[in-house]
Structure formats: structure tokens, C-alpha cells
Design an enzyme around this catalytic site. Sequence first.
Site, PDB file in Angstrom:
ATOM      1  N   ASN A   9       0.865  -1.186   0.000  1.00 54.91           N
ATOM      2  CA  ASN A   9       0.000   0.000   0.000  1.00 54.91           C
ATOM      3  C   ASN A   9       0.900   1.233   0.000  1.00 54.91           C
ATOM      4  OD1 ASN A   9      -1.799   2.049   0.544  1.00 54.91           O
ATOM      5  ND2 ASN A   9      -2.344   1.336   2.603  1.00 54.91           N
ATOM      6  N   LYS A  11       0.106   4.257  -0.276  1.00 58.36           N
ATOM      7  CA  LYS A  11      -0.540   5.430   0.325  1.00 58.36           C
ATOM      8  C   LYS A  11      -0.328   6.665  -0.562  1.00 58.36           C
ATOM      9  CE  LYS A  11      -0.151   3.216   4.773  1.00 58.36           C
ATOM     10  NZ  LYS A  11      -0.067   3.297   6.220  1.00 58.36           N
ATOM     11  N   HIS A  94      -9.513   1.101   4.951  1.00 62.35           N
ATOM     12  CA  HIS A  94      -8.238   1.285   5.653  1.00 62.35           C
ATOM     13  C   HIS A  94      -8.477   2.223   6.845  1.00 62.35           C
ATOM     14  CE1 HIS A  94      -4.162   2.487   6.573  1.00 62.35           C
ATOM     15  NE2 HIS A  94      -3.775   1.387   5.951  1.00 62.35           N
ATOM     16  N   GLU A  96      -6.854   4.597   7.991  1.00 63.48           N
ATOM     17  CA  GLU A  96      -6.625   6.017   7.701  1.00 63.48           C
ATOM     18  C   GLU A  96      -7.847   6.633   7.032  1.00 63.48           C
ATOM     19  OE1 GLU A  96      -2.936   5.453   5.620  1.00 63.48           O
ATOM     20  OE2 GLU A  96      -1.952   4.973   7.515  1.00 63.48           O
ATOM     21  N   GLU A 164      -5.358  -5.219  10.687  1.00 59.52           N
ATOM     22  CA  GLU A 164      -4.338  -4.198  10.927  1.00 59.52           C
ATOM     23  C   GLU A 164      -4.644  -3.470  12.232  1.00 59.52           C
ATOM     24  OE1 GLU A 164      -2.365  -2.880   7.032  1.00 59.52           O
ATOM     25  OE2 GLU A 164      -4.164  -1.681   7.258  1.00 59.52           O
ATOM     26  N   GLY A 170       2.294   2.246  10.833  1.00 63.35           N
ATOM     27  CA  GLY A 170       3.200   3.381  10.676  1.00 63.35           C
ATOM     28  C   GLY A 170       3.905   3.780  11.963  1.00 63.35           C
ATOM     29  N   SER A 210       3.384  -2.048  10.361  1.00 63.69           N
ATOM     30  CA  SER A 210       4.841  -2.034  10.579  1.00 63.69           C
ATOM     31  C   SER A 210       5.537  -3.328  10.169  1.00 63.69           C
ATOM     32  CB  SER A 210       5.169  -1.687  12.045  1.00 63.69           C
ATOM     33  OG  SER A 210       4.730  -0.383  12.346  1.00 63.69           O
TER      34      SER A 210
HETATM   35  P1  PGA Z   1       2.809   0.350   7.623  1.00 65.03           P
HETATM   36  O1  PGA Z   1       1.335   0.523   7.014  1.00 65.03           O
HETATM   37  O2  PGA Z   1       3.360  -0.929   7.073  1.00 65.03           O
HETATM   38  O3  PGA Z   1       3.565   1.566   7.165  1.00 65.03           O
HETATM   39  O4  PGA Z   1       2.668   0.290   9.113  1.00 65.03           O
HETATM   40  C1  PGA Z   1       0.506  -0.588   6.876  1.00 65.03           C
HETATM   41  C2  PGA Z   1      -0.816  -0.161   6.301  1.00 65.03           C
HETATM   42  O5  PGA Z   1      -1.280   0.932   6.606  1.00 65.03           O
HETATM   43  O6  PGA Z   1      -1.433  -0.909   5.519  1.00 65.03           O
END
Ligand code: PGA
Length: 254
Positions: A9, A11, A94, A96, A164, A170, A210
Amino acid sequence: MRVPMIAGNWKMNTTVSEAIDLVKEMLPGLDQIDNVDKVICPPFISLAAVKALIKGGTIKLGAQNLYFEEKGAYTGEISPLMLAELCEFVIVGHSERRHYFNETEDIVDKKVQAALKVGLKPILCIGESLEENEAGKTKQVLIKQLSSPSARIYYFSGLILAYEPIWAIGTGKAATGKQANETIGFIRQHIARQYGKRIAREVRILYGGSVTADNIAEFVNQPEIDGALVGGASLKASEFLSIVRQTSEIKRRR
Ligand code: PGA
């Protein structure tokens, strides 16, 4: 047998030319790995360019979001039909999007349905916040996220789940393999109870939060975990390739 999957992803990162460079760097290595579904999810505006680059190969393409209407006066939105021409997968719900763009369970459900209707395979993200986790509410939150009125049809249509935990996204603070395996096992049991054992055995459930080249083995060595949704580490060609390679080797041995 569930085919393992690693989805990147990206983003809101990479311009179109940066996306092209990143794909060119990953392409030769990734293309050779055949027992893992390798999905990359660049920003919308790079989908067409990336599609052209990966044509004829084994890398699959996904979008990061979609709107639930097919077309019309929704300035700035991207419809399921537009995406269906370009890609096979779409990330939905997601954290976010739920957090910054106020996507409710109802909106997420509409998006999943809209994606399935045009043949896109949703990667549905679920997971609890730190407060919910600390209050011992993880299972309750997950059941709620898994219980949309139309959930029954999801699992019969190739939907992929990504667990997740929000506190791991993140932050550099990943769950442990054991924790993630237990929670994903719980999700699978819930699906078995609701929709039957066969569906539960077939649905692919990824871990996200992460994930790096240093910790991927810990996750994909777990029996319940079918792969990962990778954010930050998917923006580095060599690291993403290493994540896919390790997954390929570990799952081949299992
Ligand atoms: P990250 O993001 O690996 O940077 O923690 C994972 C995600 O948001 O799918």
C-alpha cells in the site's frame, strides 16, 4: 490451499514518474516469484502507467480506495467501473480512511459491495485502536467490523481480509507473530461460526502494521496468517522484494 499474498500500500506517496521508477526496480525480481500473489497499490493517478509496465507479467495491481457510486456528479471521486478497467484489487476501509475521512461501517460496506459488483476483489481492512486494545475490546470491535448486513456475500466472492491493529500502523511497533496469529485465528473462527468451515478455511487473512523485511518471517511462519499488507516498507524496492521472497520460501516449506 490459500495462496499467500503480499500487498504493498503506497498510500499518498510517489509522483507518476517516481511510481514508474519504483516498479521498474521491483519488476524483474518480483516477476519470478510464482507461489505468492504480489499486489502493488499505487495512487490512482499512477495506475494506468503501472498497468502498462507490468503487462504480461505476474504482478497484480490494486487501488487504495473507491467511491461506491458507478458514475455521476461526485466531483473528484473514482468509481468502481473506472477501477475495474485498470486493476484487480482494491483496498477498502483502511483505518486512515475511517479516521481521516470519516468512513463509517455503512460506507465501508457500500464500498465493498460496489467493488464486488464490478468484479474487483476488495482487501477489507479491520483492526482495533490502542484504547480499544488496552480496554480488552479487540474481539468486540472486530466482530462489529465483520458483521455488516451483507457480510455473508463477501466471503463467497474472493474478498481478502487484512487485520491491521491501528496501534501498529506506521508506528514501527508491530504486533508479535503470536499475537497476530491468535487474533487472525479468532477472526477465522468467527467466520466459521457465521458462514461455515469451508468459507473460513478459504478466506485469505493478511496481517498489516509495521511489517518489514526484518519481521515478515515472524508473521508468515504462523499458520493462520496468509501474508501481509505492507505500507512504508513497500516503497523500497529491495525491501519489498525481500518481504515477498521470504514469504515465498516460508510458505513453500509449509
Ligand atoms: P505500515 O502501514 O506498514 O507503514 O505500518 C501498513 C498499512 O497501513 O497498511
